[in-house]
Design an enzyme around this catalytic site. Structure first.
Site, PDB file in Angstrom:
ATOM      1  N   LYS A   1       0.827  -1.219   0.000  1.00 21.59           N
ATOM      2  CA  LYS A   1       0.000   0.000   0.000  1.00 21.59           C
ATOM      3  C   LYS A   1       0.855   1.262   0.000  1.00 21.59           C
ATOM      4  CE  LYS A   1      -2.399  -0.973   3.740  1.00 21.59           C
ATOM      5  NZ  LYS A   1      -2.096  -2.392   3.983  1.00 21.59           N
ATOM      6  N   THR A   2       1.812   1.316   0.902  1.00 20.97           N
ATOM      7  CA  THR A   2       2.623   2.524   1.024  1.00 20.97           C
ATOM      8  C   THR A   2       3.392   2.799  -0.254  1.00 20.97           C
ATOM      9  OG1 THR A   2       2.822   2.270   3.425  1.00 20.97           O
ATOM     10  CG2 THR A   2       4.490   3.606   2.328  1.00 20.97           C
TER      11      THR A   2
ATOM     12  N   GLU B   1      -3.557   6.020   1.327  1.00 12.62           N
ATOM     13  CA  GLU B   1      -3.356   4.636   1.748  1.00 12.62           C
ATOM     14  C   GLU B   1      -4.565   4.246   2.600  1.00 12.62           C
ATOM     15  OE1 GLU B   1      -0.108   2.104   4.356  1.00 12.62           O
ATOM     16  OE2 GLU B   1       0.560   3.832   3.184  1.00 12.62           O
TER      17      GLU B   1
END
Length: 464
Positions: free
Chosen positions: A121-122, A165
């Site tokens: 995600k990051t 995110e």
């Protein structure tokens, strides 16, 4: 022009303001003109960055830190009910807002891209933030890690795109209404909040169901959990589904990933045409993250060739295969990986980058519950390294579970043929690793806890 300060957030107080998710929201609110205040357990560069934006940051948690005229108190799922500032908020009838609700309010009125999935995600959110900024679209973004370039995890942009995110760990991603949702993968993790894969699927279905009518789901075509989720949501009448990956059936197909040391060259097939671009982090996993970012940008109407070029400007996120330095011919790299899938992806990437040199790993397990459920798989992943040292479990927010220690991982690693040793005193690691490493070797510090602090110390010992 981006919206202003959401209602009731003119004077927000953040409990745990230094956290990755909390600090990002605080930064954006401060940049929009809110009188931001908050507290955190200890001093940090994040606290200083917030003060530079005009925020008031207290160190330690105390009832007196909460001002009488605070318009709301923002909390994350990690804040306990007996926190003195939270108790005082109840006594003053100050509204308490969950972090996810605050983030959702910031995205209102903007074209939102929400990035979800157990791993990546990051990185994917960061790739989008960098690429859109490079294209002068000036997005707002909130990320769970600091970008290497801008050096921040969040910003308030003047454009109409907000990249966020989206955290599935506590179901908070269900609060958002994105125009584009990215699902990188669907796996059983976050064992304190999910008891089964059925619960995971139900949670992701709710998240996908919040995509605005006519919006797009960008989802992996190769990962089994994502494939199952795609099957479950395909019939949503107002949802456009775009799959990406190496599968022949993928809408955006990864044709080839060519390693180039600590970078990769990626070729995709999009709308029947080949497109090649560079990703400045190694490994197939990160190449797929870049392709997901590409597909999301295209879904917003941005030309693919422009995005591909802009994605090449991404230089990484702190703790995501971040090169900490080189000394005595040894490169030291830091990895946030703490789930077996993440560990395997990063170790395979480093294995390719190491070529004929050795890969030495310092691994710190994260959470007792995760080790209890996935410790065997963590141990098997470590077999990809030439030698590993395993630290004691980093507890974070958890209390110990009787009988659950790093030994579970070590035994599994040895059973898989790994050369692995236990280390109970973290302070001895820099000298031990410096003594093991030879010119050309790669050293990887791995885990979501404070193992990251060891990289500079290892470099110091190598230098001396």
């Amino acid at each position: 022009m981006a919206p202003g300060i959401p209602a009731a957030m003119e004077r927000p107080h953040f409990i745990g303001i230094g956290g990755a998710g909390m600090s990002g929201i605080a930064k954006i609110l401060a940049q929009r003109g809110a009188a931001v205040a908050g507290s955190d357990a200890k001093e940090s560069p994040t606290a200083e960055a917030l003060r530079a934006l005009g925020a008031t940051v207290h160190i330690g948690h105390a009832a007196a830190h909460l001002a009488d005229d605070a318009s709301c108190v923002v909390v994350s799922s990690a804040i306990r009910a007996d926190n003195p500032e939270l108790v005082r908020a109840a006594g003053l009838d100050i509204p308490v807002v969950h972090r996810s609700d605050a983030l959702a309010a910031l995205m209102t009125g903007l074209r939102a891209i929400a990035v979800a999935g157990t791993h990546g995600k990051t990185t994917t959110t960061s790739m989008l933030a960098v690429a859109l900024s490079e294209l002068s679209l000036d997005p707002s973004y909130a990320i769970g890690g600091d970008l290497e370039g801008p050096g921040t995890n969040a910003t308030h942009g003047s454009g109409n795109i907000f990249v966020a995110e989206a955290d599935e760990s506590d179901r908070s991603f269900q609060k958002y209404d994105p125009e584009v949702a990215i699902v990188l993968n669907v796996e059983l993790d976050h064992h304190a909040n999910y008891a089964s894969m059925d619960e995971i699927y139900e949670s992701f279905e709710t998240f996908v169901g919040k995509v605005v009518p006519g919006g797009t789901l960008v989802i992996a075509a190769d990962q089994p959990g994502a494939v199952e989720l795609t099957r479950r949501v395909r019939d949503h009448s107002s949802l456009n589904v775009v799959t990406y990956g190496e599968s022949e059936t993928a809408d955006v197909r990864v044709h080839k990933v060519t390693p180039r040391g600590l970078t990769s060259e990626v070729t995709v097939v999009l709308n029947g045409k080949f497109l090649t671009f560079t990703v400045s982090v190694p490994g197939r996993h990160y190449a797929h993250n870049a392709v997901a970012a590409l597909a999301a940008g295209v879904a917003l109407g941005i030309p693919a060739h422009n995005l591909a070029s802009a994605l090449g400007k991404y230089t990484g996120v702190k703790r995501r295969l971040q090169l900490k330095g080189e000394a005595a011919g040894v490169q030291v790299i830091d990895s946030y990986a703490h789930h077996p899938t993440e560990m395997t992806a990063d170790l395979e990437a480093m294995r390719g980058a190491a070529a004929d040199a050795r890969l030495l790993v310092v691994f710190q397990p994260h959470l007792f519950s995760r080790t209890q459920e996935l410790g065997t798989e963590m141990g098997r992943a470590l077999a990809l390294a030439d030698a590993s040292v395993v630290l004691d479990i980093y507890p974070a927010r958890e209390d110990p579970i009787p009988g659950i220690t790093s030994t579970l991982i070590i035994d599994a690693a040895r059973a898989a043929g790994a050369d692995v040793a236990a280390a109970h005193d973290k302070a001895t690691i820099p000298e031990v690793i410096a003594g093991m490493a030879k010119p050309g070797d790669l050293v990887l510090t791995m885990g979501a806890g404070d193992v990251t602090d060891l990289g500079p110390q290892i470099l110091d010992h190598l230098s001396s």
